[in-house]
Design a protein around this motif. Structure first.
Motif, PDB file in Angstrom:
ATOM      1  N   ASN A   1      -7.492  -9.795  -7.066  1.00  0.00           N
ATOM      2  CA  ASN A   1      -6.187  -9.298  -7.113  1.00  0.00           C
ATOM      3  C   ASN A   1      -5.934  -8.101  -7.877  1.00  0.00           C
ATOM      4  O   ASN A   1      -6.477  -7.930  -9.080  1.00  0.00           O
ATOM      5  CB  ASN A   1      -5.025 -10.261  -7.223  1.00  0.00           C
ATOM      6  N   GLN A   2      -5.121  -7.165  -7.353  1.00  0.00           N
ATOM      7  CA  GLN A   2      -5.105  -6.045  -8.256  1.00  0.00           C
ATOM      8  C   GLN A   2      -3.397  -5.761  -8.522  1.00  0.00           C
ATOM      9  O   GLN A   2      -2.494  -5.843  -7.547  1.00  0.00           O
ATOM     10  CB  GLN A   2      -5.159  -4.718  -7.383  1.00  0.00           C
TER      11      GLN A   2
ATOM     12  N   CYS B   1       0.813  -1.059   0.115  1.00  0.00           N
ATOM     13  CA  CYS B   1      -0.135  -0.010   0.165  1.00  0.00           C
ATOM     14  C   CYS B   1       0.906   1.298  -0.109  1.00  0.00           C
ATOM     15  O   CYS B   1       1.811   1.298   0.468  1.00  0.00           O
ATOM     16  CB  CYS B   1      -1.075   0.068   1.310  1.00  0.00           C
ATOM     17  N   GLY B   2       0.257   2.342  -0.603  1.00  0.00           N
ATOM     18  CA  GLY B   2       0.872   3.701  -0.631  1.00  0.00           C
ATOM     19  C   GLY B   2       0.202   4.700  -0.179  1.00  0.00           C
ATOM     20  O   GLY B   2      -1.159   4.387  -0.337  1.00  0.00           O
ATOM     21  N   LEU B   3       0.598   5.721   0.663  1.00  0.00           N
ATOM     22  CA  LEU B   3      -0.206   6.673   1.193  1.00  0.00           C
ATOM     23  C   LEU B   3      -0.148   8.180   0.460  1.00  0.00           C
ATOM     24  O   LEU B   3       1.307   8.382   0.399  1.00  0.00           O
ATOM     25  CB  LEU B   3       0.105   6.836   2.607  1.00  0.00           C
ATOM     26  N   SER B   4      -0.869   8.914   0.065  1.00  0.00           N
ATOM     27  CA  SER B   4      -0.589  10.025  -0.806  1.00  0.00           C
ATOM     28  C   SER B   4      -0.679  11.294   0.169  1.00  0.00           C
ATOM     29  O   SER B   4      -0.913  10.915   1.407  1.00  0.00           O
ATOM     30  CB  SER B   4      -1.703  10.435  -1.806  1.00  0.00           C
TER      31      SER B   4
ATOM     32  N   GLY C   1      -8.967  -3.134   0.747  1.00  0.00           N
ATOM     33  CA  GLY C   1      -9.702  -2.031   1.128  1.00  0.00           C
ATOM     34  C   GLY C   1     -10.608  -1.412   0.118  1.00  0.00           C
ATOM     35  O   GLY C   1     -11.049  -0.302   0.399  1.00  0.00           O
ATOM     36  N   THR C   2     -10.885  -2.250  -0.947  1.00  0.00           N
ATOM     37  CA  THR C   2     -11.434  -1.443  -2.029  1.00  0.00           C
ATOM     38  C   THR C   2     -13.039  -1.721  -2.073  1.00  0.00           C
ATOM     39  O   THR C   2     -13.833  -1.079  -2.959  1.00  0.00           O
ATOM     40  CB  THR C   2     -11.192  -2.243  -3.434  1.00  0.00           C
TER      41      THR C   2
ATOM     42  N   ALA D   1      -7.677   2.404  -5.596  1.00  0.00           N
ATOM     43  CA  ALA D   1      -7.798   3.399  -4.289  1.00  0.00           C
ATOM     44  C   ALA D   1      -8.555   2.579  -3.119  1.00  0.00           C
ATOM     45  O   ALA D   1      -9.433   1.714  -3.436  1.00  0.00           O
ATOM     46  CB  ALA D   1      -8.541   4.352  -4.919  1.00  0.00           C
ATOM     47  N   VAL D   2      -8.320   2.867  -2.059  1.00  0.00           N
ATOM     48  CA  VAL D   2      -8.981   2.233  -0.987  1.00  0.00           C
ATOM     49  C   VAL D   2     -10.427   2.874  -0.843  1.00  0.00           C
ATOM     50  O   VAL D   2     -10.278   4.067  -0.557  1.00  0.00           O
ATOM     51  CB  VAL D   2      -8.231   2.264   0.504  1.00  0.00           C
TER      52      VAL D   2
END
Length: 558
Positions: free
Chosen positions: A445-446, A418-421, A438-439, A451-452
């Protein structure tokens, strides 16, 4: 009234299967001892139920005491209560367990106190129910309070309770006199050799796969949980259910900690790394494959690290210049040195001209963030956790296909990342078998960031576990999503959560968050550390080995 070494813990006997309730514990102020907090409990014999709840502290100043609780400073545990209609007596056998860092029932280490440990009925059952076999009465807080006393062999062969030790059970009897339910409150009191050393104030907590470690605010490391490979660092292989101090090398002090599958590492202020635990694939980085039961120096030569991150069997460090080094398990290329051979000491990641600002090791992959905010990952990729759209393993860092999106922070979990903006939006990729992306849905799978589904929520921290993810808001509220069979959501249930859901943290405000394999832990700015989720091997640190569905305090932390 009591010396400044006295610990007063407000707790209540637990009936039947209620050993995970949370009475309050109280440690009197050295100048003005007092108890302004109590726990209220209700028993209903007809329903076979028993429930406890904290009562709002009352009195001139809450600051006179430090609050603790059941599974925090002390625990009262019991067998199933038995009612005898002939004698009209309800009997329950109750034991006391010490969760402090010092002996309980000893004013001076090694010398038992004559009063032992006493359980005072601060408010006895309302009539007609009466306490039938109290050891005596004494004026403490109120007048003529009944109490049960645990002394001598009741406590142990030493006459006091060592940290984590449990007393012999003593029968408590209540004359029912026709009543079918009753309410009462108690305090537990006992001497400790040194109050300051009995309690822990954690400024940082790190959750591993099956164990947890934390640093006190003055830099002392403690660990607890699974210890088969020495990952607790106390020079044993005995599982620990409450925090125990790590046996540190002389003159070494850690500024930060990082945990992996069955190993841990600490970093000093001058950038030297020390690791301990399993070393089968070289995850300790000391040039050998020998496990270590206490911290041993990483063979890093002249390299100095600014941060560390650990995967299941590999470890990574990042220098202040943005150069990454990894070592340990490398079958899938998680070390990032363009090979699949295990590495026994730090090897430079083949990052080209990129400068990394952070590095995060997942179970069998690794991710890093560049100065421009772009994410790169490497290692195993069968479920898309590398995020480059290619199922093949990546032996060197490859760009995550984020359509130019920039991140301020990254995390890597069991099989997802995961990444946080900067705006507080979380994007996740990889396996979504349990809703950990969290979609809002699970099962798909992605292979690129998705985006969560967090609505108007803005997060400041995101952390990934084995198959769940948690995040923290600027206000200190935690949210989790993903697998929940072991109660790792902290929401009071066990149902899977496919989008961020609030953790039931009560009035606690979390300052930091760490997610382990199937549990999570958090610190508060001024107060106890909390953990929730799986507890086998003691990874939650409250002395229990049963899962907890909401956050509970780590033993002895305040």
């Amino acid at each position: 009234m009591f010396s400044n070494r006295t610990v007063a813990a407000a707790a209540l006997v637990l009936l039947s299967a209620c050993a995970d309730r949370q009475p309050l514990a109280v440690q009197p102020d050295p100048v003005s001892p007092g108890a302004l907090a109590q726990l209220i409990c209700r028993a209903d014999l007809r329903a076979g139920s028993f429930a406890c709840a904290e009562e709002t502290p009352r009195g001139p100043s809450r600051a006179l005491i430090t609050l603790g609780g059941q599974n925090h400073y002390v625990r009262l545990s019991n067998d199933t209560p038995v009612y005898d209609p002939d004698s009209d007596l309800l009997t329950v056998n109750v034991a006391v367990q010490n969760l402090l860092q010092m002996p309980l029932g000893s004013a001076t280490a090694g010398i038992p106190d004559s009063k032992g440990v006493r359980v005072f009925f601060s408010e006895p059952p309302l009539l007609p129910t009466t306490v039938q076999n109290a050891a005596g009465q004494m004026s403490w807080l109120n007048v003529d309070q009944d109490y049960f006393e645990y002394t001598g062999n009741d406590l142990s062969v030493y006459g006091y309770l060592n940290p984590g030790e449990k007393s012999q059970a003593k029968p408590w009897q209540f004359k029912m006199n026709g009543a079918t339910s009753f309410v009462f409150k108690v305090y537990v009191t006992g001497e400790v050799p040194a109050v300051a050393q009995s309690f822990l104030s954690f400024g940082l907590v790190s959750a591993g796969e099956n164990h947890t470690c934390a640093l006190t605010r003055d830099g002392v490391p403690y660990c607890w949980g699974w210890n088969a490979f020495g990952q607790v660092g106390d020079n044993t292989n005995v599982n620990r259910t409450i925090p125990v101090p790590v046996q540190m090398p002389a003159g070494v002090q850690f500024d930060t900690l990082a945990l992996g599958g069955a190993h841990g590492c600490g970093l000093t202020a001058d950038g030297l790394a020390y690791c301990w635990g399993t070393n089968l694939f070289g995850g300790l980085g000391n040039g050998t494959q020998d496990q270590a039961f206490t911290p041993t120096p990483v063979a890093q030569g002249a390299v100095r690290f600014a941060s560390l991150s650990l995967g299941n069997y590999h470890s990574c460090g990042l220098t202040s210049e943005g150069k990454a080094y990894c070592w340990g398990y490398n079958t899938d290329g998680e070390v990032g040195n363009n090979s699949t051979s295990h590495v026994l000491s730090p090897a430079a990641v083949q990052q080209g001209s990129e400068i990394f600002t952070s590095i995060r090791a997942g179970y069998f992959h690794t991710c890093a963030l560049t100065t421009e905010g772009y994410a790169l990952c490497w290692g195993t990729n069968t479920d898309g956790r590398v995020g480059n759209g290619n199922p093949a393993k990546a032996l060197v860092p490859v760009p995550v296909q984020a359509n130019g999106r920039r991140f301020s922070a990254l995390t890597a979990g069991g099989s997802h990342s995961c990444g946080l903006s900067d705006e507080g939006q979380v994007w996740c990729w990889g396996s979504n078998s349990d809703g950990q992306l969290g979609t809002g849905a699970s099962g798909t799978n992605q292979t690129a960031p998705a985006a969560v589904s967090q609505g108007a929520l803005a997060f400041t921290t995101v952390e990934a576990g084995h198959s769940h993810t948690c995040a923290l808001t600027a206000e200190g509220a935690a949210y989790c999503w993903g697998r929940n069979l072991r109660m790792q959501m902290g929401n009071g249930g066990t149902a899977q959560v496919n989008a961020p859901g609030p953790v039931q943290q009560g009035s606690a405000v979390f300052a930091s968050l760490s997610v382990g394999g199937y549990h999570a832990c958090a610190t508060t700015a001024s107060g106890p550390a909390y953990c929730w989720g799986a507890a086998d091997q003691g990874r939650r640190g409250d002395g229990l080995v049963v899962s907890r569905s909401t956050p509970g305090p780590v033993a002895a932390s305040r």
